[in-house]
Design a protein around this motif. Structure first.
Motif, mmCIF file in Angstrom:
data_model
loop_
_atom_site.group_PDB
_atom_site.id
_atom_site.type_symbol
_atom_site.label_atom_id
_atom_site.label_comp_id
_atom_site.label_asym_id
_atom_site.label_seq_id
_atom_site.Cartn_x
_atom_site.Cartn_y
_atom_site.Cartn_z
ATOM 1 N N GLY A 14 48.754 50.085 172.457
ATOM 2 C CA GLY A 14 47.700 49.428 171.699
ATOM 3 C C GLY A 14 47.831 49.701 170.211
ATOM 4 O O GLY A 14 48.480 50.660 169.784
ATOM 5 N N ALA A 15 47.218 48.866 169.388
ATOM 6 C CA ALA A 15 47.299 49.032 167.936
ATOM 7 C C ALA A 15 46.745 50.388 167.533
ATOM 8 O O ALA A 15 45.746 50.859 168.082
ATOM 9 C CB ALA A 15 46.520 47.914 167.250
ATOM 10 N N THR A 16 47.406 51.030 166.559
ATOM 11 C CA THR A 16 47.022 52.391 166.167
ATOM 12 C C THR A 16 46.508 52.467 164.741
ATOM 13 O O THR A 16 46.430 53.541 164.174
ATOM 14 C CB THR A 16 48.219 53.340 166.319
ATOM 15 N N ASP A 17 46.183 51.335 164.112
ATOM 16 C CA ASP A 17 45.673 51.382 162.748
ATOM 17 C C ASP A 17 44.289 52.023 162.685
ATOM 18 O O ASP A 17 43.917 52.602 161.667
ATOM 19 C CB ASP A 17 45.601 49.962 162.162
ATOM 20 N N THR A 18 43.529 51.910 163.766
ATOM 21 C CA THR A 18 42.153 52.419 163.766
ATOM 22 C C THR A 18 42.027 53.725 164.517
ATOM 23 O O THR A 18 41.238 54.591 164.115
ATOM 24 C CB THR A 18 41.217 51.377 164.407
ATOM 25 N N TYR A 19 42.798 53.920 165.593
ATOM 26 C CA TYR A 19 42.665 55.095 166.442
ATOM 27 C C TYR A 19 43.937 55.936 166.404
ATOM 28 O O TYR A 19 45.030 55.422 166.173
ATOM 29 C CB TYR A 19 42.344 54.678 167.880
ATOM 30 N N PHE A 20 43.770 57.228 166.617
ATOM 31 C CA PHE A 20 44.888 58.163 166.512
ATOM 32 C C PHE A 20 45.552 58.363 167.874
ATOM 33 O O PHE A 20 44.862 58.554 168.877
ATOM 34 C CB PHE A 20 44.399 59.530 166.020
ATOM 35 N N PRO A 21 46.892 58.380 167.933
ATOM 36 C CA PRO A 21 47.558 58.864 169.148
ATOM 37 C C PRO A 21 47.209 60.335 169.369
ATOM 38 O O PRO A 21 46.886 61.056 168.418
ATOM 39 C CB PRO A 21 49.055 58.694 168.826
ATOM 40 N N ARG A 22 47.281 60.787 170.605
ATOM 41 C CA ARG A 22 46.907 62.177 170.892
ATOM 42 C C ARG A 22 47.764 63.186 170.141
ATOM 43 O O ARG A 22 47.317 64.301 169.867
ATOM 44 C CB ARG A 22 47.003 62.457 172.389
ATOM 45 N N LEU A 23 49.012 62.824 169.822
ATOM 46 C CA LEU A 23 49.888 63.747 169.111
ATOM 47 C C LEU A 23 49.686 63.714 167.602
ATOM 48 O O LEU A 23 50.261 64.547 166.898
ATOM 49 C CB LEU A 23 51.356 63.430 169.418
ATOM 50 N N GLY A 30 52.604 56.216 170.908
ATOM 51 C CA GLY A 30 52.048 57.564 171.010
ATOM 52 C C GLY A 30 52.905 58.640 170.414
ATOM 53 O O GLY A 30 52.542 59.821 170.465
ATOM 54 N N ALA A 31 54.049 58.291 169.823
ATOM 55 C CA ALA A 31 54.947 59.306 169.264
ATOM 56 C C ALA A 31 54.418 59.811 167.928
ATOM 57 O O ALA A 31 53.736 59.089 167.185
ATOM 58 C CB ALA A 31 56.344 58.737 169.085
ATOM 59 N N TRP A 32 54.759 61.054 167.623
ATOM 60 C CA TRP A 32 54.423 61.656 166.336
ATOM 61 C C TRP A 32 55.726 61.815 165.554
ATOM 62 O O TRP A 32 56.561 62.647 165.874
ATOM 63 C CB TRP A 32 53.738 63.006 166.552
ATOM 64 N N VAL A 33 55.904 60.995 164.531
ATOM 65 C CA VAL A 33 57.110 61.060 163.702
ATOM 66 C C VAL A 33 56.983 62.249 162.758
ATOM 67 O O VAL A 33 56.045 62.324 161.961
ATOM 68 C CB VAL A 33 57.311 59.754 162.911
ATOM 69 N N THR A 34 57.913 63.185 162.860
ATOM 70 C CA THR A 34 57.836 64.413 162.071
ATOM 71 C C THR A 34 58.726 64.394 160.835
ATOM 72 O O THR A 34 58.448 65.093 159.860
ATOM 73 C CB THR A 34 58.209 65.634 162.927
ATOM 74 N N GLY A 70 55.088 62.370 175.693
ATOM 75 C CA GLY A 70 55.207 63.250 176.856
ATOM 76 C C GLY A 70 55.231 64.720 176.520
ATOM 77 O O GLY A 70 55.109 65.563 177.420
ATOM 78 N N ASN A 71 55.398 65.068 175.239
ATOM 79 C CA ASN A 71 55.412 66.481 174.827
ATOM 80 C C ASN A 71 54.019 67.010 174.513
ATOM 81 O O ASN A 71 53.884 68.139 174.032
ATOM 82 C CB ASN A 71 56.296 66.666 173.592
ATOM 83 N N PHE A 72 52.985 66.207 174.802
ATOM 84 C CA PHE A 72 51.633 66.613 174.422
ATOM 85 C C PHE A 72 51.248 67.971 174.999
ATOM 86 O O PHE A 72 50.834 68.877 174.273
ATOM 87 C CB PHE A 72 50.628 65.545 174.875
ATOM 88 N N TRP A 73 51.406 68.137 176.321
ATOM 89 C CA TRP A 73 50.961 69.388 176.934
ATOM 90 C C TRP A 73 51.879 70.557 176.602
ATOM 91 O O TRP A 73 51.417 71.698 176.481
ATOM 92 C CB TRP A 73 50.804 69.215 178.440
ATOM 93 N N ALA A 74 53.161 70.292 176.414
ATOM 94 C CA ALA A 74 54.053 71.377 175.989
ATOM 95 C C ALA A 74 53.629 71.917 174.636
ATOM 96 O O ALA A 74 53.574 73.139 174.410
ATOM 97 C CB ALA A 74 55.497 70.873 175.936
#
Length: 336
Positions: free
Chosen positions: A140-149, A243-247, A303-307
């Motif tokens: 889904g679009a992420t301009d308004t809401y944050f991915p969990r990561l 849902g990825a977090w670009v570091t 998929g690395n959220f819980w780790a």
């Protein structure tokens, strides 16, 4: 000793737990409707969330992020500094209670209450927000809401807030022991806690789990590309990895070596009339890709959220235990 500590601590605890109960009640009333909407709309939920639910989404984030800071300031910092400031600790130590047992009781009860308050708040907010989180992770679009990561949402989900609260509480107690004044201890606790909360996501969290890395061709029809500044810094957007977090990102030349974009690229984007048109921008991107330039993107997959959650929880609990040891040493050696 436990009963006395609870009597001294119960007012602050009652205020926080009452606020948590009110928030949980509001979320319990509105949450089922949001879950039903997700079952119907799937990842399209992000476009159908009402304005009130959107406000509640951000309120939940802010509350979970604020709870550890509030606990550190108003529970941890005054817990012992108030007694040291007024001298009432001498009375407690003359009642057959050693200073070590006195400290252990206060720390144990306060830390347990802190983790419980933060855990209940995180549980309620994570449950309510889970339909939105699943929709975002589903593309889904992420301009308004944050991915969990995302660094903002990550600290307000899962088990990490409990560790944050334990750390903030013991940090407040430690500063209260050292400063022996309540108001300076509260202010310093807040400042140091905020500093740690900035340092960890910026420089530490991304190293707590093995990241993934991908190389993105720079071309108009490839991954979405944007230019960050006048120097022509390229930013690739991984829309195909929701849902990825670009570091981190870096531009590679045709030989696969990190290199800045050629000086001709920023010049290509400049026009006398202002920003380039879409056609001009795509032409500049195509020229850069023709020279063999690519974008290497390092990211933490969803998929690395819980780790990452468990690793950061261990980090903060380790810091809390280290501060506990410092408190025990300080009260035996330095407090008179």
């Amino acid at each position: 000793m436990i009963w006395l500590t609870w009597r001294q601590f119960r007012t602050q605890a009652a205020v926080v737990f009452a606020a948590v109960a009110v928030l949980a009640a509001v979320l319990a009333v509105t949450g089922p409707q949001l879950a039903d909407l997700h079952r119907t709309a799937g990842s399209g939920l992000v476009d159908r969330v009402s304005g009130s639910d959107q406000s509640l989404y951000y309120t939940g984030l802010l509350v979970v992020l604020a709870v550890p800071a509030v606990i550190g300031m108003f529970w941890g910092a005054p817990l012992i500094s108030r007694e040291l400031e007024t001298g009432t600790h001498y009375l407690a130590w003359n009642q057959g209670v050693t200073r070590t047992r006195w400290l252990a009781t206060k720390l144990g009860l306060g830390a347990a209450a802190s983790m419980t308050a933060a855990g209940l708040t995180s549980l309620a907010v994570s449950w309510w927000s889970s339909p939105i989180d699943r929709a975002v992770n589903g593309g889904g679009a992420t301009d308004t809401y944050f991915p969990r990561l995302d660094p903002v949402a990550f600290a307000a989900r899962g088990v990490v807030p409990m560790a944050h609260a334990a750390f903030a509480f013991v940090l407040g107690v430690a500063l209260g022991l050292v400063l022996r004044r309540t108001l300076p201890a509260m202010a310093t606790t807040f400042a140091l806690y905020v500093a740690v909360q900035l340092v960890v996501p910026l420089w530490i969290r991304s190293h707590l789990a093995a990241p993934d890395r991908t190389t993105v061709p720079i071309e108009p029809d490839g991954a979405p590309i944007s230019v960050q500044d006048e120097a022509g810094q390229i930013i690739a957007h991984l829309d195909d990895v929701p849902g990825a977090w670009v570091t981190s990102q870096q531009t590679l030349n045709a030989a696969g070596q990190p290199a800045p974009v050629p000086s001709s690229f920023p010049d290509c984007l400049r026009t006398e009339s202002g920003p380039p048109t879409l056609q001009q921008f795509e032409g500049c991107i195509a020229d850069l890709g023709a020279l063999g330039y690519k974008q290497q993107v390092t990211y933490q997959p969803a998929g690395n959220f819980w780790a990452l959650q468990w690793a950061e929880t261990g980090l903060y609990l380790g810091l809390a235990l280290a501060l506990t040891g410092f408190c025990a040493w300080w009260i035996r050696r330095r407090v008179t």
